[in-house]
Write a protein that holds these residues in place. Structure first.
Motif, PDB file in Angstrom:
ATOM      1  N   SER A 185      16.332  23.865 -11.953  1.00 14.87           N
ATOM      2  CA  SER A 185      17.182  25.016 -12.278  1.00 14.87           C
ATOM      3  C   SER A 185      18.259  25.223 -11.223  1.00 14.87           C
ATOM      4  O   SER A 185      19.431  25.475 -11.543  1.00 14.87           O
ATOM      5  N   GLN A 188      20.999  22.656 -11.357  1.00 17.30           N
ATOM      6  CA  GLN A 188      21.889  22.926 -12.487  1.00 17.30           C
ATOM      7  C   GLN A 188      22.874  24.046 -12.176  1.00 17.30           C
ATOM      8  O   GLN A 188      24.089  23.879 -12.374  1.00 17.30           O
ATOM      9  N   LEU A 286      23.576  25.204 -21.798  1.00 19.39           N
ATOM     10  CA  LEU A 286      22.146  25.098 -21.535  1.00 19.39           C
ATOM     11  C   LEU A 286      21.398  24.584 -22.765  1.00 19.39           C
ATOM     12  O   LEU A 286      20.507  23.741 -22.659  1.00 19.39           O
TER      13      LEU A 286
END
Length: 371
Positions: A185, A188, A286
């Protein structure tokens, strides 16, 4: 049957291509960036710590917070109507240290239990323009945390995204999965920030100017959403010109991860529920990546089971894993989490299955009254 397999084969290549674009042009922006040492700043900073019934954690964290090697900062302690000894501890520190300011939050009928309401009071009470946030259940490993985070402020860069890591639990597979999830996460959202499309931050380690808070009227646009005081705010306030990232090891904060699968699932449900309030582009990027990631693996399994172009499929799949492994491996190394990247092929599938379960659970149980 041959036609169907051909269509699935083309779809497999398309989904692989989508992932390759993400890895090459987005995620690599963080993973392969060369570390740059920023010049320390001496801007006045207000460090805000929100707490609700966190006495045991605060006993360990506060000594490090008041011992930061920074020339000009105040420590704003926000007690959100705690019913343990948190408030007593805060009052002791306020008496002992002149740079400590206590904000007492009483239960408000309109915003009862809303962390955003408590943080808003703390932000308004802070005397300095530059704000640095962490939570009471986080620990700092360095007395230079403030130095490292504030060094990334500049005339243009008024939002700094930091890394909130999880503590390691020896011998725990769940701990490795949770840490892997957190690393992926972070890679990203750090990478998208590097491309000029920041979409979230982590409230356990986050800094911004007070003016950025008031430019978007604080949390008012999502005040009724129980979560998102960090990512929803960043999603609204951050842009290509005002946002940067900080990933020096001394800037990391650490918190205890969930210790049961059920607790982690509930945390993931909360995170997923919050994401539906993101901007359209951010939700789309996403979703596209997740779908491409999932279907690429599923289609590869189907095609290989029928031995359809199995040499090409297995070669593409092998290249995918090697390339992704390299990209995420370099990113994990920057975050000092190299030990979990070796599990990438297995953990990727676990996270995909977990996200599918979370999505269906949230679809059936839509309550947003998260604790």
């Amino acid at each position: 049957m041959e036609t169907t397999l051909f269509i699935l084969f083309i779809a497999f290549l398309v989904f692989f291509g989508i992932q390759f674009v993400y890895q090459s042009f987005v995620f690599s922006r963080f993973s392969f960036v060369k570390p740059k040492k920023e010049t320390p700043k001496s801007v006045p900073v207000s460090v805000l710590v929100w707490a609700k019934n966190e006495y045991e954690n605060l006993v360990k964290q506060l000594p490090v917070l008041v011992s930061q090697k920074y020339p000009n900062y105040e420590l704003v302690l926000i007690d959100d109507a705690s019913n343990d000894e948190t408030l007593d501890l805060f009052e002791e520190y306020e008496k002992q240290y002149s740079f400590v300011k206590l904000v007492k939050v009483k239960n408000n009928e309109a915003f009862w239990g809303n962390k955003k309401f408590a943080l808003t009071l703390g932000i308004k009470a802070a005397k300095n323009e530059y704000l640095l946030f962490t939570d009471a259940n986080c620990s700092l490993i360095s007395e230079n945390w403030i130095v490292e985070m504030t060094s990334h402020f500049s005339f243009k860069k008024t939002i700094v995204l930091g890394y909130g890591a999880y503590n390691k639990i020896k011998g725990s597979l769940l701990n490795k999965i949770i840490r892997f999830d957190g690393v992926i996460s972070t890679i990203q959202y750090f990478s998208w920030a590097k491309t000029g499309k920041p979409y979230m931050g982590n409230g356990r380690n986050l800094a911004y100017k007070k003016s950025e808070f008031f430019n978007v009227n604080g949390f008012i646009n999502h005040i009724r959403v129980r979560s998102g005081e960090d990512d929803l705010f960043i999603n609204e306030a951050a842009n290509a010109s005002n946002t940067t990232i900080c990933y020096s090891p001394e800037s990391f904060t650490y918190s205890e991860p969930k210790t049961t699968y059920t607790a982690w699932i509930n945390q993931k449900r909360k995170e997923t529920s919050t994401k539906k309030h993101y901007k359209i582009f951010d939700k789309m990027q996403l979703t596209v990546y997740f779908i491409a990631q999932m279907l690429c693996i599923v289609l590869a399994i189907i095609l290989l089971s029928f031995q359809y172009n199995w040499i090409i499929v297995s070669s593409v799949l092998g290249f995918r894993y090697i390339f992704n492994w390299i990209v995420f491996g370099f990113g994990a190394a920057k975050l000092k989490e190299k030990d979990i990247i070796v599990w990438y092929p297995i953990f990727e599938i676990i996270l995909i299955l977990t996200q599918i379960r979370v999505a269906f659970t949230n679809l059936i149980h839509k309550s947003e009254h998260w604790k």
